[in-house]
Design an enzyme around this catalytic site. Structure first.
Site, PDB file in Angstrom:
ATOM      1  N   ALA A 146     -26.026 -62.513  10.924  1.00 15.19           N
ATOM      2  CA  ALA A 146     -26.250 -63.901  11.303  1.00 15.19           C
ATOM      3  C   ALA A 146     -27.915 -64.511  11.387  1.00 15.19           C
ATOM      4  O   ALA A 146     -27.896 -65.364  11.424  1.00 15.19           O
ATOM      5  CB  ALA A 146     -26.027 -64.559  13.122  1.00 15.19           C
ATOM      6  N   ARG A 186     -28.864 -64.624   7.932  1.00 14.87           N
ATOM      7  CA  ARG A 186     -28.902 -66.220   7.367  1.00 14.87           C
ATOM      8  C   ARG A 186     -28.447 -66.826   7.036  1.00 14.87           C
ATOM      9  O   ARG A 186     -27.088 -66.078   7.187  1.00 14.87           O
ATOM     10  CB  ARG A 186     -29.929 -66.299   5.995  1.00 14.87           C
ATOM     11  CG  ARG A 186     -29.358 -64.687   4.991  1.00 14.87           C
ATOM     12  CD  ARG A 186     -29.614 -64.203   4.636  1.00 14.87           C
ATOM     13  NE  ARG A 186     -29.460 -63.046   3.496  1.00 14.87           N
ATOM     14  CZ  ARG A 186     -29.495 -62.492   3.348  1.00 14.87           C
ATOM     15  NH1 ARG A 186     -30.406 -61.252   4.035  1.00 14.87           N
ATOM     16  NH2 ARG A 186     -28.645 -60.899   2.047  1.00 14.87           N
ATOM     17  N   ASN A 235     -18.181 -61.720   9.932  1.00 11.90           N
ATOM     18  CA  ASN A 235     -19.199 -62.697   8.709  1.00 11.90           C
ATOM     19  C   ASN A 235     -19.782 -62.026   7.925  1.00 11.90           C
ATOM     20  O   ASN A 235     -20.002 -62.164   7.088  1.00 11.90           O
ATOM     21  CB  ASN A 235     -20.428 -63.695   9.502  1.00 11.90           C
ATOM     22  CG  ASN A 235     -20.667 -64.683   8.437  1.00 11.90           C
ATOM     23  OD1 ASN A 235     -20.438 -65.456   7.536  1.00 11.90           O
ATOM     24  ND2 ASN A 235     -22.027 -64.339   8.538  1.00 11.90           N
ATOM     25  N   SER A 258     -12.761 -65.324   1.883  1.00 10.27           N
ATOM     26  CA  SER A 258     -13.247 -66.165   1.138  1.00 10.27           C
ATOM     27  C   SER A 258     -11.918 -66.646  -0.049  1.00 10.27           C
ATOM     28  O   SER A 258     -10.679 -66.001  -0.159  1.00 10.27           O
ATOM     29  CB  SER A 258     -14.228 -65.428   0.454  1.00 10.27           C
ATOM     30  OG  SER A 258     -14.650 -65.966  -1.765  1.00 10.27           O
ATOM     31  N   TYR A 279     -14.611 -57.118  -4.624  1.00 16.78           N
ATOM     32  CA  TYR A 279     -15.593 -58.042  -3.113  1.00 16.78           C
ATOM     33  C   TYR A 279     -13.699 -58.655  -2.915  1.00 16.78           C
ATOM     34  O   TYR A 279     -13.292 -59.500  -1.374  1.00 16.78           O
ATOM     35  CB  TYR A 279     -15.985 -59.449  -4.296  1.00 16.78           C
ATOM     36  CG  TYR A 279     -16.629 -60.584  -2.733  1.00 16.78           C
ATOM     37  CD1 TYR A 279     -17.370 -60.007  -2.018  1.00 16.78           C
ATOM     38  CD2 TYR A 279     -16.217 -61.778  -3.019  1.00 16.78           C
ATOM     39  CE1 TYR A 279     -18.227 -61.106  -1.018  1.00 16.78           C
ATOM     40  CE2 TYR A 279     -16.372 -63.293  -2.560  1.00 16.78           C
ATOM     41  CZ  TYR A 279     -17.226 -62.764  -1.228  1.00 16.78           C
ATOM     42  OH  TYR A 279     -17.059 -63.555  -0.970  1.00 16.78           O
ATOM     43  N   ALA A 282     -11.155 -58.306  -3.761  1.00 21.86           N
ATOM     44  CA  ALA A 282     -10.124 -57.009  -2.672  1.00 21.86           C
ATOM     45  C   ALA A 282     -10.789 -57.065  -1.198  1.00 21.86           C
ATOM     46  O   ALA A 282      -9.433 -56.817  -0.575  1.00 21.86           O
ATOM     47  CB  ALA A 282     -10.370 -55.318  -3.361  1.00 21.86           C
ATOM     48  N   ILE A 294     -19.903 -72.178  -1.436  1.00 24.61           N
ATOM     49  CA  ILE A 294     -20.992 -72.839  -0.397  1.00 24.61           C
ATOM     50  C   ILE A 294     -22.459 -72.829  -0.081  1.00 24.61           C
ATOM     51  O   ILE A 294     -23.072 -71.237  -1.312  1.00 24.61           O
ATOM     52  CB  ILE A 294     -20.402 -72.061   1.148  1.00 24.61           C
ATOM     53  CG1 ILE A 294     -18.715 -72.399   1.873  1.00 24.61           C
ATOM     54  CG2 ILE A 294     -21.561 -72.796   2.615  1.00 24.61           C
ATOM     55  CD1 ILE A 294     -19.033 -73.136   1.811  1.00 24.61           C
TER      56      ILE A 294
HETATM   57  P1  NAP Z   1     -25.766 -64.335   2.479  1.00 27.79           P
HETATM   58  O1  NAP Z   1     -26.755 -65.678   2.774  1.00 27.79           O
HETATM   59  O2  NAP Z   1     -26.055 -62.623   1.647  1.00 27.79           O
HETATM   60  O3  NAP Z   1     -25.877 -63.452   4.260  1.00 27.79           O
HETATM   61  C1  NAP Z   1     -25.782 -62.475   4.532  1.00 27.79           C
HETATM   62  C2  NAP Z   1     -25.206 -61.786   5.988  1.00 27.79           C
HETATM   63  O4  NAP Z   1     -25.031 -61.113   6.469  1.00 27.79           O
HETATM   64  C3  NAP Z   1     -27.234 -61.602   6.001  1.00 27.79           C
HETATM   65  O5  NAP Z   1     -27.217 -62.069   7.570  1.00 27.79           O
HETATM   66  C4  NAP Z   1     -27.323 -59.653   6.474  1.00 27.79           C
HETATM   67  O6  NAP Z   1     -28.427 -59.224   7.126  1.00 27.79           O
HETATM   68  C5  NAP Z   1     -25.848 -59.989   6.638  1.00 27.79           C
HETATM   69  N1  NAP Z   1     -25.428 -58.091   6.973  1.00 27.79           N
HETATM   70  C6  NAP Z   1     -25.452 -57.970   4.889  1.00 27.79           C
HETATM   71  N2  NAP Z   1     -24.856 -56.582   5.137  1.00 27.79           N
HETATM   72  C7  NAP Z   1     -24.488 -56.337   6.338  1.00 27.79           C
HETATM   73  C8  NAP Z   1     -24.381 -55.003   7.382  1.00 27.79           C
HETATM   74  N3  NAP Z   1     -24.192 -54.390   6.288  1.00 27.79           N
HETATM   75  N4  NAP Z   1     -24.275 -55.409   8.296  1.00 27.79           N
HETATM   76  C9  NAP Z   1     -25.101 -55.978   9.821  1.00 27.79           C
HETATM   77  N5  NAP Z   1     -25.290 -57.235   8.209  1.00 27.79           N
HETATM   78  C10 NAP Z   1     -25.217 -57.155   7.125  1.00 27.79           C
HETATM   79  O7  NAP Z   1     -24.368 -64.964   2.998  1.00 27.79           O
HETATM   80  P2  NAP Z   1     -23.576 -65.861   2.840  1.00 27.79           P
HETATM   81  O8  NAP Z   1     -23.898 -66.092   2.245  1.00 27.79           O
HETATM   82  O9  NAP Z   1     -23.769 -66.602   4.212  1.00 27.79           O
HETATM   83  O10 NAP Z   1     -22.157 -65.265   3.847  1.00 27.79           O
HETATM   84  C11 NAP Z   1     -21.418 -65.251   4.715  1.00 27.79           C
HETATM   85  C12 NAP Z   1     -19.869 -64.820   4.392  1.00 27.79           C
HETATM   86  O11 NAP Z   1     -19.458 -65.086   3.945  1.00 27.79           O
HETATM   87  C13 NAP Z   1     -19.959 -63.208   3.995  1.00 27.79           C
HETATM   88  O12 NAP Z   1     -18.922 -62.691   4.244  1.00 27.79           O
HETATM   89  C14 NAP Z   1     -19.052 -63.881   2.292  1.00 27.79           C
HETATM   90  O13 NAP Z   1     -18.725 -62.783   1.823  1.00 27.79           O
HETATM   91  C15 NAP Z   1     -19.077 -65.097   2.709  1.00 27.79           C
HETATM   92  N6  NAP Z   1     -18.363 -66.161   1.580  1.00 27.79           N
HETATM   93  C16 NAP Z   1     -19.598 -66.670   1.196  1.00 27.79           C
HETATM   94  C17 NAP Z   1     -19.265 -67.432   0.393  1.00 27.79           C
HETATM   95  C18 NAP Z   1     -20.220 -68.238  -0.592  1.00 27.79           C
HETATM   96  O14 NAP Z   1     -20.295 -69.161  -1.120  1.00 27.79           O
HETATM   97  N7  NAP Z   1     -21.865 -68.321   0.116  1.00 27.79           N
HETATM   98  C19 NAP Z   1     -17.851 -68.275   0.252  1.00 27.79           C
HETATM   99  C20 NAP Z   1     -16.871 -67.351   0.155  1.00 27.79           C
HETATM  100  C21 NAP Z   1     -16.526 -66.279   1.084  1.00 27.79           C
HETATM  101  P3  NAP Z   1     -29.848 -58.600   7.141  1.00 27.79           P
HETATM  102  O15 NAP Z   1     -31.123 -60.179   5.699  1.00 27.79           O
HETATM  103  O16 NAP Z   1     -30.652 -57.838   7.941  1.00 27.79           O
HETATM  104  O17 NAP Z   1     -29.028 -58.070   5.556  1.00 27.79           O
END
Ligand code: NAP
Length: 249
Positions: free
Chosen positions: A14, A16, A91, A143, A156, A158, A189
């Site tokens: 959470a 970012r 998430n 996603s 991703y 899968a 997003i």
């Molecule tokens: P993001 O901006 O890259 O943020 C990812 C978050 O997850 C960060 O807070 C990060 O914390 C944390 N994280 C990453 N690896 C981790 C781990 N191994 N253990 C614990 N925390 C971890 O991602 P986002 O775009 O907000 O996406 C969030 C979710 O939505 C993901 O599951 C992504 O696949 C899904 N999603 C996103 C989109 C999109 O368009 N953005 C579309 C479809 C689905 P740290 O900074 O501490 O590493």
């Protein structure tokens, strides 16, 4: 009226993007928010302050989503302290894109570990106590790519498709105990994850979105509030897209 008043919630990843917005929206709706992150210590502290600024109880755990022991320890501490958990948002997620011919085993495994194995770990760690309390909502962030597939994202896609099968199975296993499990499938997003995309790729995505704009993190967070709240009491085993109409099932 606050929709999540009195609810104890857990959000992974959470610090970012989408996870942060979910944590903030849950706090604004009256929930206690416990959130995890992997490495961003400063951002986690700042988020805790923001959440408590909304009048919420907030707590963070630096625990890797792929670390079963760490997650079990966190779950035990949370139940000891709060007595119950009402909603869990899985998430945390990463991408490691590459065309299949170039994809390394490490790229495959790290994405499956963080995105898919983590769901199994989180569910295992929290489920038993939730079953006892006969309440709870699992919200797993997948996603649209898990539904449609995407070139360069076999790992991703899968992991995100796996979450759908997992969640539907969970919904069938635990529905009789009043535990719900649903999938949220965001489309495009605007976050740091998508900032990394080249301009051409971005245009391609926008062409295929009927609402003609990228989604924002609040679009996803609002659906999560609904799924964590009692307003969705009769909804389980569903995949709900938040994608501006990009993918129509
Ligand atoms: P993001 O901006 O890259 O943020 C990812 C978050 O997850 C960060 O807070 C990060 O914390 C944390 N994280 C990453 N690896 C981790 C781990 N191994 N253990 C614990 N925390 C971890 O991602 P986002 O775009 O907000 O996406 C969030 C979710 O939505 C993901 O599951 C992504 O696949 C899904 N999603 C996103 C989109 C999109 O368009 N953005 C579309 C479809 C689905 P740290 O900074 O501490 O590493």
């Amino acid at each position: 009226m606050k929709l999540l008043e009195g609810k104890i919630t857990v959000v992974t990843g959470a610090t970012r993007g989408i996870g942060r917005e979910i944590a903030e929206e849950f706090a604004r709706q009256g929930a206690t928010v416990i959130f995890t992150y992997r490495s961003s210590v400063e951002k986690a502290k700042e988020l805790e302050d923001t959440l408590t600024g909304y009048g919420a109880t907030a707590e963070s755990y630096q625990v890797d989503a792929g670390d079963l022991e760490g997650i079990q320890k966190m779950a035990d501490e949370i139940f000891a302290k709060y007595g119950q958990v009402d909603a869990i948002v899985n998430n945390a997620g990463i991408t490691q894109d590459n065309l299949l011919l170039r994809m390394t085993e490490e790229q495959w495994e790290s994405v499956i570990q963080t995105n898919l194995n983590s769901i199994f770990y989180m569910t295992k760690a929290f489920l038993k106590n939730m079953l006892r309390k006969r309440t709870g909502s699992f919200i797993n962030i997948s996603s649209v790519v898990g539904i449609t597939g995407n070139a360069g994202q076999a790992n991703y896609a899968a992991s995100k498709a796996g979450m759908i099968g997992f969640t539907k199975s969970l919904a069938k296993e635990v529905g009789s105990r009043n535990i719900r499990a649903n999938v949220v499938a965001p489309g495009f997003i605007a976050t740091e994850m998508t900032d990394a995309l080249p301009e051409k790729e971005l245009e391609k995505w926008l062409t295929n979105i009927p609402l003609k704009r990228p989604g924002n993190t609040k679009d996803v967070a609002d659906l999560c509030v609904f799924l964590a709240s009692d307003m969705s009491a009769y909804i389980t085993g569903q995949v709900l897209n938040v994608d501006g109409g990009m993918v129509m099932n």
